[in-house]
Design a protein around this motif. Structure first.
Motif, mmCIF file in Angstrom:
data_model
loop_
_atom_site.group_PDB
_atom_site.id
_atom_site.type_symbol
_atom_site.label_atom_id
_atom_site.label_comp_id
_atom_site.label_asym_id
_atom_site.label_seq_id
_atom_site.Cartn_x
_atom_site.Cartn_y
_atom_site.Cartn_z
ATOM 1 N N ARG A 92 0.882 -1.164 0.000
ATOM 2 C CA ARG A 92 0.000 0.000 0.000
ATOM 3 C C ARG A 92 0.919 1.213 0.000
ATOM 4 N N PHE A 93 0.799 2.068 -1.000
ATOM 5 C CA PHE A 93 1.668 3.222 -1.142
ATOM 6 C C PHE A 93 1.049 4.423 -0.452
ATOM 7 N N ILE A 94 1.907 5.223 0.203
ATOM 8 C CA ILE A 94 1.416 6.362 0.978
ATOM 9 C C ILE A 94 2.242 7.615 0.709
ATOM 10 N N LYS A 95 1.623 8.744 0.948
ATOM 11 C CA LYS A 95 2.276 10.055 1.004
ATOM 12 C C LYS A 95 2.118 10.500 2.446
ATOM 13 N N TRP A 96 3.207 10.886 3.095
ATOM 14 C CA TRP A 96 3.161 11.165 4.528
ATOM 15 C C TRP A 96 3.883 12.466 4.876
ATOM 16 N N THR A 97 3.608 12.948 6.062
ATOM 17 C CA THR A 97 4.290 14.106 6.615
ATOM 18 C C THR A 97 4.132 14.090 8.127
ATOM 19 N N ILE A 98 4.924 14.905 8.787
ATOM 20 C CA ILE A 98 4.787 15.119 10.224
ATOM 21 C C ILE A 98 4.100 16.466 10.395
ATOM 22 N N VAL A 99 3.017 16.501 11.163
ATOM 23 C CA VAL A 99 2.323 17.755 11.441
ATOM 24 C C VAL A 99 2.431 18.026 12.937
ATOM 25 N N GLU A 100 2.430 19.318 13.265
ATOM 26 C CA GLU A 100 2.539 19.740 14.654
ATOM 27 C C GLU A 100 1.352 20.637 14.997
ATOM 28 N N PRO A 101 0.210 20.028 15.339
ATOM 29 C CA PRO A 101 -0.961 20.839 15.672
ATOM 30 C C PRO A 101 -0.716 21.670 16.934
ATOM 31 N N THR A 102 -1.351 22.811 17.008
ATOM 32 C CA THR A 102 -1.259 23.647 18.192
ATOM 33 C C THR A 102 -1.852 22.893 19.381
ATOM 34 N N ASN A 103 -1.166 22.937 20.504
ATOM 35 C CA ASN A 103 -1.624 22.305 21.754
ATOM 36 C C ASN A 103 -1.795 20.795 21.634
ATOM 37 N N SER A 104 -0.951 20.146 20.862
ATOM 38 C CA SER A 104 -1.035 18.703 20.706
ATOM 39 C C SER A 104 0.350 18.149 20.408
ATOM 40 N N VAL A 105 0.483 16.845 20.498
ATOM 41 C CA VAL A 105 1.742 16.192 20.153
ATOM 42 C C VAL A 105 1.874 16.138 18.634
ATOM 43 N N SER A 106 3.097 15.916 18.172
ATOM 44 C CA SER A 106 3.320 15.744 16.742
ATOM 45 C C SER A 106 2.529 14.541 16.245
ATOM 46 N N GLN A 107 2.167 14.578 14.980
ATOM 47 C CA GLN A 107 1.383 13.501 14.394
ATOM 48 C C GLN A 107 1.971 13.065 13.056
ATOM 49 N N LEU A 108 1.884 11.774 12.799
ATOM 50 C CA LEU A 108 2.186 11.233 11.480
ATOM 51 C C LEU A 108 0.882 11.284 10.696
ATOM 52 N N GLN A 109 0.911 11.955 9.567
ATOM 53 C CA GLN A 109 -0.270 12.072 8.709
ATOM 54 C C GLN A 109 0.039 11.381 7.395
ATOM 55 N N PHE A 110 -0.892 10.557 6.907
ATOM 56 C CA PHE A 110 -0.665 9.935 5.604
ATOM 57 C C PHE A 110 -1.966 9.723 4.863
ATOM 58 N N LYS A 111 -1.817 9.585 3.536
ATOM 59 C CA LYS A 111 -2.942 9.239 2.676
ATOM 60 C C LYS A 111 -2.427 8.251 1.642
ATOM 61 N N PHE A 112 -3.345 7.544 1.020
ATOM 62 C CA PHE A 112 -2.980 6.525 0.039
ATOM 63 C C PHE A 112 -2.751 7.143 -1.339
ATOM 64 N N ILE A 113 -1.714 6.638 -2.015
ATOM 65 C CA ILE A 113 -1.386 7.069 -3.366
ATOM 66 C C ILE A 113 -1.154 5.824 -4.224
ATOM 67 N N ASP A 114 -1.062 6.014 -5.525
ATOM 68 C CA ASP A 114 -0.715 4.901 -6.403
ATOM 69 C C ASP A 114 0.785 4.896 -6.658
ATOM 70 N N GLU A 115 1.252 4.000 -7.522
ATOM 71 C CA GLU A 115 2.678 3.870 -7.800
ATOM 72 C C GLU A 115 3.269 5.126 -8.443
ATOM 73 N N LYS A 116 2.410 5.970 -9.002
ATOM 74 C CA LYS A 116 2.859 7.204 -9.641
ATOM 75 C C LYS A 116 2.642 8.425 -8.749
ATOM 76 N N ASN A 117 2.446 8.187 -7.448
ATOM 77 C CA ASN A 117 2.276 9.228 -6.426
ATOM 78 C C ASN A 117 1.005 10.057 -6.584
ATOM 79 N N LYS A 118 -0.008 9.501 -7.228
ATOM 80 C CA LYS A 118 -1.294 10.191 -7.384
ATOM 81 C C LYS A 118 -2.235 9.760 -6.270
ATOM 82 N N ASP A 119 -2.944 10.733 -5.700
ATOM 83 C CA ASP A 119 -3.897 10.477 -4.623
ATOM 84 C C ASP A 119 -4.989 9.517 -5.097
ATOM 85 N N ILE A 120 -5.223 8.456 -4.349
ATOM 86 C CA ILE A 120 -6.291 7.512 -4.699
ATOM 87 C C ILE A 120 -7.365 7.446 -3.620
#
Length: 161
Positions: A92-120
């Motif tokens: 399962r291919f993903i696009k991810w980042t680390i986000v730092e919401p105000t007043n919260s711990v850091s979070q790993l955020q991801f969504k699914f993409i295809d082999e060509k990095n397109k959002d699915i």
């Protein structure tokens, strides 16, 4: 003419600042980069047995032993589930980042993409709290509703050398 130049420079500066990643987030991305094994998924905050489907993908049991890879230079990656009678195996291919919401711990955020990095996933994504992240261990947590009761899912990873 000078006014256009200054407006252009102001817009450029605003884009640079808004697109930059904090030093803390960049450090976490660097640590996260590489291969990880999801050792187990457990439940915190309640007693009992649960049958859960994670990330609208597979049952929690299928994720145990799954291999995760995070590439920090373009924030793509994948996780691989072993096939079995309960589990649809594969990458399962993903696009991810680390986000730092105000007043919260850091979070790993991801969504699914295809082999060509397109959002699915139509923009749908997931956020997991980073409870612990070291060079060798990672613990992620997420709160979910299970039968009207809030439960915390705990994902324990070990980095592969």
């Amino acid at each position: 003419m000078k006014a256009r130049k200054y407006i252009g420079m102001a817009i450029f500066a605003l884009l640079v600042v808004s697109c930059s990643v904090s030093k803390s987030s960049r450090q976490q991305q660097n640590i996260l980069s590489g291969s990880w094994i999801l050792n187990n998924v457990s439940y915190e905050g309640t007693d009992g047995m649960f049958k859960s489907v994670l990330f609208n993908d597979s049952q929690a049991i299928c994720f145990e032993g799954s291999q995760w890879f995070f590439r920090d230079n373009n924030n793509t990656g994948r996780y691989t589930i072993q096939g079995g009678s309960l589990c649809q195996g594969g990458d399962r291919f993903i696009k991810w980042t680390i986000v730092e919401p105000t007043n919260s711990v850091s979070q790993l955020q991801f969504k699914f993409i295809d082999e060509k990095n397109k959002d699915i996933s139509g923009g749908l994504g997931y956020r997991l709290d980073i409870a612990n992240l070291t060079e060798n261990q990672m613990t992620l947590k997420s709160r979910v509703n299970a039968g009207g009761e809030m439960v915390t899912l705990v994902y324990n990873f070990t980095k592969q050398l």
